[in-house]
Design an enzyme around this catalytic site. Structure first.
Site, PDB file in Angstrom:
ATOM      1  N   HIS A 157       0.720  -1.333  -0.167  1.00 56.79           N
ATOM      2  CA  HIS A 157      -0.042  -0.135   0.061  1.00 56.79           C
ATOM      3  C   HIS A 157       0.859   1.374  -0.136  1.00 56.79           C
ATOM      4  O   HIS A 157       0.339   2.359   0.431  1.00 56.79           O
ATOM      5  CB  HIS A 157      -0.928   0.021   1.113  1.00 56.79           C
ATOM      6  CG  HIS A 157      -1.751  -1.409   1.492  1.00 56.79           C
ATOM      7  ND1 HIS A 157      -2.818  -1.571   0.735  1.00 56.79           N
ATOM      8  CD2 HIS A 157      -1.283  -2.404   2.116  1.00 56.79           C
ATOM      9  CE1 HIS A 157      -3.220  -2.778   1.236  1.00 56.79           C
ATOM     10  NE2 HIS A 157      -2.281  -3.341   1.974  1.00 56.79           N
ATOM     11  N   SER A 287      16.355  19.663 -14.788  1.00 63.10           N
ATOM     12  CA  SER A 287      15.416  20.848 -14.723  1.00 63.10           C
ATOM     13  C   SER A 287      15.868  22.105 -15.355  1.00 63.10           C
ATOM     14  O   SER A 287      17.117  22.419 -14.844  1.00 63.10           O
ATOM     15  CB  SER A 287      14.666  21.166 -13.381  1.00 63.10           C
ATOM     16  OG  SER A 287      14.060  22.121 -13.483  1.00 63.10           O
TER      17      SER A 287
END
Length: 482
Positions: A157, A287
């Site tokens: 999970h 970036s």
């Protein structure tokens, strides 16, 4: 290409212009397609001559001399005039083979060249993909072996769970890839040739050519199938081979896409944790605005393309569903796109994934820090068992641990502090009988179960046998240009 050419004035598929390998791009090229048509016409004429039709050696020699010199300009003019691509190329071939012109495409329908060429391209496409998939499995197997014993946090999970190892997690990826290898090989081996079947699959035109001799018609089908490199042809067809063949083909490629998407998503999640990173070039920019970033662009590319690959399987599903009676032509335009794009997309995601798996970087110190942060909570059961062995009461110990765990959790969640559960245990006189055992109880390697043994057995029994046929093709390295 000088940057000012006419090719920049119209749309070009990035699958070819930016991503796919030259060999896969050529496999679905017009040059390969139409030269294969000509080769199929030669196979047909050869077999017809062998079975007694009045075809001369001169006609065959003329066809063989011109099978590869296609005048695409003439073909374009013919297709514009005739509105029929196969007849345009029959005329184009006949133009350079005037002696053979009367027997080119004799008794055949358009799908003789169209469908049979598609099946050859699908087969050859699989033959390009299979070694690439084998190399990915090989690189990842080496990675799994190297890190078979390195403990790491397991997640269920996406929440920290029991420990596993870096190598064991890689085997989860490997298991899916090995299934894909078997699926691709099976789909490739299941392909048959359409063969020589005529306009509605009844072979009526060939039965007429051979004056009602059924055995010669069957022998013609066998001969051409063998010349094209197939062991079998489909015994029954309509005008086309069943479009369920395209479903089977694209389903295994879509399934491969799901595997690659899962693997590369995992790598992206781990990159966020700074535990594992894909290769990052010395001058690569992550970036334009944030110079510190190391984006997992290769894994992101794989996920992006894998989504396209998974989506493409809906095309053959819908196409097969609407093939009325012996066939309709609404399959044609769709298949021109969906079949090549599936193989081109699978090709580039495998090349990219090979590049990733050849340069995965692991940061053991970061992994160790994350384990230390979570392990005290995971070790509570071990602490309880040790206290019971030392004479303690399980319920009393459980309550002590519960209280201390909640206090430590409050420090982590509410104050942003470190997990100090073990310090609290050490400070509580109740746990004095086991203080000397705490280091052993907190050793991460005692929490990984049989993960290392599972890795080694899996690699030996499931992975290496699959790679054996591709040993001679393992040395190819992938350098991504973009």
């Amino acid at each position: 290409m000088d940057g000012s050419g006419e090719e920049f004035m119209k749309y070009r598929s990035p699958l070819v212009s930016r991503y796919a390998s030259k060999e896969m791009a050529y496999n679905f090229s017009d040059k390969n397609k139409f030269s294969t048509w000509r080769q199929l016409w030669i196979y047909l004429a050869e077999a017809q001559k062998e079975l007694g039709l009045p075809i001369t050696d001169a006609q065959l020699s003329e066809m063989k001399a011109h099978w590869d010199d296609i005048d695409f300009g003439v073909a374009a003019v013919e297709e514009k005039k005739l509105r029929h691509d196969v007849m345009a190329h029959v005329h184009t071939f006949a133009h350079c083979c005037p002696t053979a012109a009367p027997i080119i495409h004799l008794g055949a329908t358009s799908c003789y060249v169209g469908d049979n060429t598609d099946l050859i391209m699908l087969r050859d496409g699989f033959d390009i993909l299979l070694p690439k998939l084998a190399r990915v499995i090989d690189r990842l197997a080496k990675f799994a072996e190297e890190y078979a014993e390195l403990p790491t946090l397991g997640f269920t999970h996406y929440q920290p769970a029991q420990l596993t190892t870096v190598g064991k997690r890689a085997c989860l990826w490997l298991q899916d890839l090995v299934m894909d290898m078997r699926n691709l090989q099976r789909a490739r081996d299941d392909l048959r040739f359409r063969g020589v079947k005529g306009t509605t699959g009844t072979q009526a035109s060939f039965l007429q050519l051979f004056d009602g001799d059924h055995e010669k018609v069957e022998e013609l089908d066998r001969k051409v199938t063998e010349k094209a490199g197939f062991k079998k042809s489909y015994l029954v067809t309509g005008q086309t081979y069943s479009r369920k063949v395209d479903i089977d083909t694209l389903c295994v490629l879509a399934s491969l896409g799901a595997t690659v998407h899962k693997i590369c998503t995992d790598i992206r999640l781990l990159a966020n944790q700074k535990e594992i990173e894909e290769p990052f070039e010395k001058e690569q920019i992550g970036s334009s605005a944030m110079p510190y970033k190391r984006n997992p662009m290769r894994a992101e590319r794989c996920c992006s393309l894998a989504r396209h690959l998974m989506a493409l399987v809906s095309d053959p599903l819908q196409t097969a569903a609407v093939q009325w009676l012996e066939r309709t032509l609404d399959d044609s335009a769709n298949r021109r796109i969906s079949l090549p794009e599936s193989f081109l997309t699978a090709d580039i995601i495998l090349s990219t994934l090979q590049n990733i798996t050849e340069g995965l970087v692991v940061y053991p110190k970061v992994i160790e820090r994350h384990i230390r942060y979570e392990l005290p909570f995971m070790a509570t059961e071990n602490i309880i068992m040790a206290m019971v062995k030392a004479g303690g009461n399980r319920q009393d110990c459980h309550e002590k641990i519960r209280v201390l765990s909640q206090q430590a959790a409050a420090v982590v969640k509410q104050e942003g502090g470190d997990n100090d559960l073990i310090d609290r245990v050490k400070a509580d006189p109740y746990f004095t009988p086991i203080l000397g055992q705490l280091d052993a109880l907190l050793d991460p390697k005692t929490f990984i179960g049989r993960a290392p043994q599972q890795v080694r057995r899996f690699l030996a029994e499931e992975v290496r046998p699959v790679l054996e046929p591709y040993k001679s093709k393992m040395d190819v390295k992938i350098e991504l240009e973009l």
